[in-house]
Design a protein around this motif. Structure first.
Motif, PDB file in Angstrom:
ATOM      1  N   ARG A 107      70.083  80.736 -16.919  1.00 13.03           N
ATOM      2  CA  ARG A 107      69.798  81.535 -15.903  1.00 13.03           C
ATOM      3  C   ARG A 107      70.104  80.905 -14.599  1.00 13.03           C
ATOM      4  N   LEU A 151      67.368  78.779 -21.042  1.00 14.67           N
ATOM      5  CA  LEU A 151      66.065  79.827 -21.423  1.00 14.67           C
ATOM      6  C   LEU A 151      66.072  79.407 -22.899  1.00 14.67           C
ATOM      7  N   LYS A 206      55.340  75.773 -19.702  1.00 13.84           N
ATOM      8  CA  LYS A 206      56.362  76.855 -19.551  1.00 13.84           C
ATOM      9  C   LYS A 206      56.270  77.217 -18.130  1.00 13.84           C
ATOM     10  N   GLU A 258      60.559  81.047 -14.866  1.00 14.06           N
ATOM     11  CA  GLU A 258      61.960  80.708 -14.902  1.00 14.06           C
ATOM     12  C   GLU A 258      62.854  80.930 -13.521  1.00 14.06           C
ATOM     13  N   PRO A 315      61.978  76.480 -11.684  1.00 14.59           N
ATOM     14  CA  PRO A 315      61.763  75.346 -12.653  1.00 14.59           C
ATOM     15  C   PRO A 315      61.876  73.896 -12.202  1.00 14.59           C
ATOM     16  N   ASN A 352      61.539  75.438 -20.887  1.00 14.61           N
ATOM     17  CA  ASN A 352      61.868  76.447 -19.981  1.00 14.61           C
ATOM     18  C   ASN A 352      62.180  77.642 -20.595  1.00 14.61           C
ATOM     19  N   GLY A 353      62.076  78.880 -19.527  1.00 15.93           N
ATOM     20  CA  GLY A 353      62.407  80.082 -20.373  1.00 15.93           C
ATOM     21  C   GLY A 353      61.654  81.390 -19.711  1.00 15.93           C
ATOM     22  N   ASP A 354      61.966  82.549 -20.197  1.00 15.98           N
ATOM     23  CA  ASP A 354      61.130  83.518 -19.733  1.00 15.98           C
ATOM     24  C   ASP A 354      59.802  84.054 -20.868  1.00 15.98           C
TER      25      ASP A 354
END
Ligand code: NAD
Length: 493
Positions: free
Chosen positions: A30, A46, A181, A184, A187, A211-213
């Motif tokens: 992303r 992600l 976490k 996003e 980060p 990392n991620g949503d």
């Protein structure tokens, strides 16, 4: 200008698993976009369920040895981390400003608060947090504070460094293996903090970043190897995460949205009130869960409201105030002001017309806005706007002000500006929020006092940071020991 320079797209944020940078397995990425300019400043991977499983496995592998490491020894890398954090404070503040749209000063202030939590965590090695008693002849009962296992922190966009720092220094010092976490949207600061944790000497797997949503967030919440979840973000997500985590029987503390009220009465000191209120609703462009949103103007306080409006109107975008996180936030805030106008409130200071700083027209900007003569049932008086907007409701008495404050479903902060001890005391006694300010617009408790609201601003019990953080990230084990040699003494004798 009080902004940092927007570089060309440079940052590549990856996961930190088992002490190493690891790209996400499915290769989905992303863009990280600077709110100042709307341009890409980096990318972030992600994570999928597989990435989450790898991070949990590495944390589980690290936990047994870390848990049995004596507290004094566990604290050693934190001294090193504190040094690194101090040395890199400007660099981290620049990253936070760039990705979250803050001014340079605001980003620095957030990290300073994070540093304070690190310093509190450093003091844990010298606190007597358990205790032992001789409960009967030759028998001792002892309470030991023990870690929970693999624990998770899920954090929002508005404080890219500070909110993670609310959590992991305490969580790892009490002996957990922590997985962060980050949002996003922001980060980069978190990833840099991760690099500094590795440099500080933490064993691989004690601190990880996924990392991620929301998919990564929920995969962490669902993973059977995770024992506890701390969440900070919007109430809708906080409620969902809390329900899911506790449904799995996990410990959870989920902090949510806010709609903070400031009560001003006629005897308030004008200079202190004007500064305090304006800083509170315009700091971080109103994107903080402790920002004031509603001013309950009690009695004849025209001079105070006028002073606040004049001061707010002087703020220049890019100097005294930063940008909004994204286009959706800008649209929501502009719509909230439009709706207030349609509902009949008076737009006393109108930030919709404020000019973005030169060269940053592609970013997301709304100037400080004061909506006067609103009624409690209006949208602007009820919903979280999360922007630099102050809604003024005129009320004849303190009693009515407190009744409005009580009806709001959120409960982070309530402040009062007054010179009267009795008024201050009445607000402190009767306001329904978790954090109360007296002549303070942003009443964030300082360490070792803990941060936490009430009502829909918090799902779960206890607080985060300070003593509350220690409670949340640990459990007490009770050990009863008999060393007396006489055989006739029992544990009850
Ligand atoms: P958000 O809820 O959109 O996201 C927060 C985090 O949760 C992010 O890491 C995101 O990836 C994840 N997430 C989002 N939806 C999720 C879902 N359904 N399930 C699981 N995870 C999910 O919040 P945001 O926009 O980043 O932050 C702004 C909000 O946070 C505001 O409402 C603000 O009041 C609140 N906030 C509260 C506090 C507090 O201490 N109470 C502090 C800072 C911000």
């Amino acid at each position: 200008m009080n902004l940092v320079e927007v570089p060309p797209s440079a940052h590549v944020c990856e996961n930190l698993i088992a002490g190493r940078r690891q790209p996400v397995t499915k290769g989905i990425r992303r863009d990280i976009v600077s709110p100042y300019s709307g341009t890409r400043v980096g990318t972030v991977g992600l994570s999928s369920v597989e990435d989450v499983a790898a991070a949990v496995a590495a944390a589980q592998a690290a936990f047994p040895a870390w848990r049995l490491t004596p507290l004094k020894e566990r604290t050693r890398p934190l001294f090193q981390f504190r040094e690194l954090l101090t040395r890199h404070l400007d660099e981290l503040a620049n990253l936070a400003a760039l990705e979250a749209g803050k001014t340079r000063d605001e980003a620095r202030a957030g990290l300073q608060k994070g540093l304070e939590v690190v310093e509190f965590a450093l003091s844990l090695q010298n606190l007597d947090d358990g205790g032992a008693l001789e409960v009967s002849r030759g028998v001792t009962c002892e309470a030991r504070r023990e870690p929970l296992g693999v624990v998770v922190g899920i954090t929002p966009f508005n404080f890219p460094g500070m909110v993670p720092l609310w959590m992991f220094p305490i969580a790892v010092t009490v002996g957990n293996a922590f997985i962060l976490k980050p949002s996003e949207k922001v980060p980069m600061t978190a990833c840099r903090l991760g690099e500094l944790m590795v440099e500080a000497g933490y064993p691989a797997g004690v601190f990880s970043i996924v990392n991620g949503d929301r998919e990564a967030a929920m995969a962490l919440v669902d993973h059977p190897g995770v024992q506890a979840v701390a969440f900070v973000g919007s109430s809708a997500a906080a409620r969902a995460v809390y329900a899911r985590a506790t449904g799995h029987g996990k410990r959870a503390l989920c902090l949510g949205s806010a709609k903070n009220h400031i009560i001003v009465v006629p005897d308030a000191n004008e200079a202190v009130t004007v500064r305090g209120v304006v800083d509170s609703f315009t700091g971080c462009a109103g994107q903080r869960c402790m920002a004031s949103s509603v001013l309950l103007a009690v009695g004849d306080v025209d001079h105070l409201v006028d002073g606040i409006a004049a001061e707010a109107a002087r703020i220049q975008l890019g100097k005294g105030m930063g940008a909004l996180i994204d286009g959706a936030a800008e649209e929501r805030i502009r719509k909230a002001i439009d709706t207030a106008e349609k509902e009949g409130a008076q737009i006393k200071v109108d930030g919709r017309a404020s000019k973005p700083p030169a060269g940053y027209e592609g970013g997301h900007w709304v100037g400080a806005t004061v909506i006067d003569r609103a009624r409690p049932e209006m949208e602007c008086a009820r919903s979280e706007i999360f922007g630099p907007v102050l809604t003024v409701i005129r009320v004849p008495t303190l009693e009515q002000a407190l009744a409005i404050e009580e009806r709001i479903p959120y409960g982070n902060a309530t402040s009062v500006f007054t010179s009267s001890g009795a008024v201050a005391r009445a607000v402190a006694d009767r306001a329904t929020s978790g954090m109360i300010g007296v002549n303070i617009g942003v009443p964030v408790p300082r360490e070792p006092f803990s941060f936490g609201g009430t009502k829909d601003s918090r799902f779960g019990h206890g607080d985060i940071t300070g003593r509350g953080g220690v409670e949340f990230w640990s459990q007490l084990k009770k050990v009863t020991t008999k060393w007396a040699l006489q055989s006739d003494a029992s544990w009850m004798s």
